[in-house]
Design an enzyme around this catalytic site. Structure first.
Site, PDB file in Angstrom:
ATOM      1  N   ASN A 140      -6.899 -11.804   0.238  1.00  0.00           N
ATOM      2  CA  ASN A 140      -5.814 -12.181   0.396  1.00  0.00           C
ATOM      3  C   ASN A 140      -5.754 -10.638   1.793  1.00  0.00           C
ATOM      4  O   ASN A 140      -5.529  -9.724   1.960  1.00  0.00           O
ATOM      5  CB  ASN A 140      -4.458 -11.762   0.145  1.00  0.00           C
ATOM      6  CG  ASN A 140      -3.116 -11.574   0.512  1.00  0.00           C
ATOM      7  OD1 ASN A 140      -2.981 -11.957   2.145  1.00  0.00           O
ATOM      8  ND2 ASN A 140      -2.574 -11.070   0.271  1.00  0.00           N
ATOM      9  N   TRP A 141      -5.581 -11.505   2.999  1.00  0.00           N
ATOM     10  CA  TRP A 141      -5.838 -10.820   4.309  1.00  0.00           C
ATOM     11  C   TRP A 141      -4.547 -10.379   5.159  1.00  0.00           C
ATOM     12  O   TRP A 141      -5.087  -9.239   6.586  1.00  0.00           O
ATOM     13  CB  TRP A 141      -6.763 -11.586   5.520  1.00  0.00           C
ATOM     14  CG  TRP A 141      -8.605 -11.705   5.186  1.00  0.00           C
ATOM     15  CD1 TRP A 141      -9.655 -11.579   3.975  1.00  0.00           C
ATOM     16  CD2 TRP A 141      -9.097 -12.334   5.779  1.00  0.00           C
ATOM     17  NE1 TRP A 141     -10.265 -12.096   4.107  1.00  0.00           N
ATOM     18  CE2 TRP A 141     -10.292 -12.996   5.555  1.00  0.00           C
ATOM     19  CE3 TRP A 141      -9.349 -13.600   6.617  1.00  0.00           C
ATOM     20  CZ2 TRP A 141     -11.777 -13.454   5.720  1.00  0.00           C
ATOM     21  CZ3 TRP A 141     -10.402 -14.522   7.539  1.00  0.00           C
ATOM     22  CH2 TRP A 141     -11.584 -13.598   7.114  1.00  0.00           C
ATOM     23  N   LYS A 142      -4.018 -10.671   4.391  1.00  0.00           N
ATOM     24  CA  LYS A 142      -2.407 -10.259   5.180  1.00  0.00           C
ATOM     25  C   LYS A 142      -2.834 -10.573   6.753  1.00  0.00           C
ATOM     26  O   LYS A 142      -3.278 -11.131   7.345  1.00  0.00           O
ATOM     27  CB  LYS A 142      -2.393  -8.679   4.611  1.00  0.00           C
ATOM     28  CG  LYS A 142      -2.714  -8.443   2.983  1.00  0.00           C
ATOM     29  CD  LYS A 142      -2.294  -7.254   2.486  1.00  0.00           C
ATOM     30  CE  LYS A 142      -2.324  -7.416   1.182  1.00  0.00           C
ATOM     31  NZ  LYS A 142      -1.334  -6.528   0.429  1.00  0.00           N
TER      32      LYS A 142
ATOM     33  N   HIS B 112       4.609 -13.330  -2.414  1.00  0.00           N
ATOM     34  CA  HIS B 112       3.681 -12.442  -1.990  1.00  0.00           C
ATOM     35  C   HIS B 112       4.742 -10.742  -2.534  1.00  0.00           C
ATOM     36  O   HIS B 112       6.098 -11.600  -1.585  1.00  0.00           O
ATOM     37  CB  HIS B 112       2.966 -12.560  -1.284  1.00  0.00           C
ATOM     38  CG  HIS B 112       2.376 -10.445  -1.165  1.00  0.00           C
ATOM     39  ND1 HIS B 112       2.113  -9.357  -0.896  1.00  0.00           N
ATOM     40  CD2 HIS B 112       0.642 -10.675  -1.756  1.00  0.00           C
ATOM     41  CE1 HIS B 112       1.170  -8.573  -1.483  1.00  0.00           C
ATOM     42  NE2 HIS B 112       0.515  -9.468  -1.332  1.00  0.00           N
TER      43      HIS B 112
ATOM     44  N   GLU C 106       5.510  -8.341  -1.127  1.00  0.00           N
ATOM     45  CA  GLU C 106       5.493  -8.251   0.987  1.00  0.00           C
ATOM     46  C   GLU C 106       6.529  -9.457   1.060  1.00  0.00           C
ATOM     47  O   GLU C 106       7.045  -9.100   2.037  1.00  0.00           O
ATOM     48  CB  GLU C 106       4.398  -7.754   0.592  1.00  0.00           C
ATOM     49  CG  GLU C 106       3.589  -7.481   0.684  1.00  0.00           C
ATOM     50  CD  GLU C 106       1.670  -6.275   0.906  1.00  0.00           C
ATOM     51  OE1 GLU C 106       1.666  -7.421   1.981  1.00  0.00           O
ATOM     52  OE2 GLU C 106       1.463  -5.968   0.442  1.00  0.00           O
TER      53      GLU C 106
ATOM     54  N   GLU D  99       1.106  -9.488 -10.331  1.00  0.00           N
ATOM     55  CA  GLU D  99       0.415  -8.517  -9.332  1.00  0.00           C
ATOM     56  C   GLU D  99       1.977  -7.339  -9.786  1.00  0.00           C
ATOM     57  O   GLU D  99       2.895  -7.425  -8.395  1.00  0.00           O
ATOM     58  CB  GLU D  99       0.948  -8.948  -7.404  1.00  0.00           C
ATOM     59  CG  GLU D  99      -0.264  -9.685  -7.356  1.00  0.00           C
ATOM     60  CD  GLU D  99      -0.929  -9.797  -6.012  1.00  0.00           C
ATOM     61  OE1 GLU D  99      -1.919  -9.961  -5.395  1.00  0.00           O
ATOM     62  OE2 GLU D  99      -0.229 -10.142  -5.061  1.00  0.00           O
TER      63      GLU D  99
ATOM     64  N   GLY E 175      -2.206  -1.409  -2.996  1.00  0.00           N
ATOM     65  CA  GLY E 175      -2.734  -1.420  -1.663  1.00  0.00           C
ATOM     66  C   GLY E 175      -2.115   0.453  -2.096  1.00  0.00           C
ATOM     67  O   GLY E 175      -2.724   1.089  -0.837  1.00  0.00           O
TER      68      GLY E 175
ATOM     69  N   SER F   1      -4.851  -3.748  -6.836  1.00  0.00           N
ATOM     70  CA  SER F   1      -6.294  -2.498  -6.363  1.00  0.00           C
ATOM     71  C   SER F   1      -7.453  -2.690  -7.052  1.00  0.00           C
ATOM     72  O   SER F   1      -8.351  -2.053  -7.579  1.00  0.00           O
ATOM     73  CB  SER F   1      -5.668  -1.134  -6.917  1.00  0.00           C
ATOM     74  OG  SER F   1      -4.417  -0.387  -5.920  1.00  0.00           O
TER      75      SER F   1
HETATM   76  C1  PEP Z   1      -2.654  -8.329  -2.192  1.00  0.00           C
HETATM   77  O1  PEP Z   1      -2.241  -8.622  -1.124  1.00  0.00           O
HETATM   78  O2  PEP Z   1      -2.041  -8.356  -3.395  1.00  0.00           O
HETATM   79  C2  PEP Z   1      -3.047  -7.560  -3.473  1.00  0.00           C
HETATM   80  C3  PEP Z   1      -2.994  -6.955  -4.786  1.00  0.00           C
HETATM   81  O3  PEP Z   1      -3.201  -6.319  -2.341  1.00  0.00           O
HETATM   82  P1  PEP Z   1      -4.922  -5.181  -3.217  1.00  0.00           P
HETATM   83  O4  PEP Z   1      -6.043  -5.363  -3.406  1.00  0.00           O
HETATM   84  O5  PEP Z   1      -4.850  -3.589  -1.097  1.00  0.00           O
HETATM   85  O6  PEP Z   1      -4.390  -3.554  -3.381  1.00  0.00           O
END
Ligand code: PEP
Length: 256
Positions: free
Chosen positions: A13-15, A98, A100, A170, A176, A216
């Site tokens: 997931n590049w956001k 998600h 976010e 998640e 992150g 992470s």
């Molecule tokens: C995500 O964006 O869904 C995510 C899990 O980010 P990260 O791997 O950076 O924690």
């Protein structure tokens, strides 16, 4: 417990990262690193990169998708994007709910549910994210939060429609941050999610639904995270931004 016969999925997931040029270059670099890899490889890229990256990845084992969409089919919604537009640009799936989106853009379960239904209607595979905040975890509410988010986000889907759905667990506090639950707690959450799906639909639906872990994930922990029987894959944010690092996660079986 032995792994069920579900494929392993590795999602990036590049956001809000990467221009079109950077995105195409990433895929060019990634293809030779993963062409013989066994996991299913999915990349959620920015809207602008969907078409060029889908064309670049056409002959490869990499599936391209989006990170969000609107719940309407079209209309006066300045700045929004419809599922049909994503599909037309080459997207095969869309990440919905998600954390976010839930926390920074105030998306609730009812809206996510409408988006899930619209995505299925538009021929996009929905990847539905659920997860508790740290406060909810500390108050012992993890199961209740997961049950509510799963149940409401997937409300009204038929057994057949559930065949398209991928769930991603998640924990909000693990995204992150470099922190994550111990593997035993991840396993418990995944098993619980599967029980919720079995209760709401059937055991067959629950066993057929891939459940990913995200939060992470790094090349160093991918193998350990994929050990529990109910963990069917990984959703990777930060560590999906560099092709070599992401390829190490995809190739977790052969990486040391
Ligand atoms: C995500 O964006 O869904 C995510 C899990 O980010 P990260 O791997 O950076 O924690």
């Amino acid at each position: 417990m032995a792994k069920a016969k579900r494929p392993v999925f590795i999602f990036g997931n590049w956001k809000m990262h990467k221009t079109i040029d950077a995105a195409v270059q990433f895929v060019k670099d990634l293809i030779p690193l993963v062409e013989n890899s066994s996991p299913q490889i999915y990349l959620a890229v920015p809207f602008t990169a969907i078409k060029p990256v889908s064309e670049e990845a056409k002959e490869s084992n990499i599936v391209i998708g989006a990170q969000n969409m609107n719940d309407a089919s079209e209309g006066a919604f300045t700045g929004e994007i419809a599922g049909e537009m994503l599909k037309n640009a080459g997207a095969k799936f869309v990440i919905l709910g998600h954390s976010e989106r839930r926390h920074l853009f105030n998306e609730d379960n009812a809206l996510i549910n409408r988006k899930v239904k619209r995505a299925i209607e538009d021929g996009l595979q929905p990847v539905v994210c659920v997860g508790e905040t740290l406060e909810e975890r500390e108050e012992g509410k993890t199961d209740a939060v997961l049950e509510e988010q799963l149940s409401m986000s997937l409300e009204g889907l038929t057994k057949e429609q559930m065949g398209d759905v991928i769930v991603a667990y998640e924990p909000v506090w693990a995204i992150g941050t470099g922190k994550r639950p111990v593997v035993e707690d991840i396993e418990k959450a995944h098993t619980f999610c599967r029980e919720v799906l079995a209760k709401k639909w059937t055991k067959g639906v629950a066993n057929g639904t891939p459940i990913l872990y995200g939060g992470s994930v790094k090349p160093e922990n991918a193998k350990e995270l994929l050990k529990p029987a109910d963990v069917d894959g990984l959703l990777v944010g930060g560590a999906s931004l560099e092709s070599e690092i992401f390829a190490k996660i995809v190739n977790y079986q052969t990486e040391k």
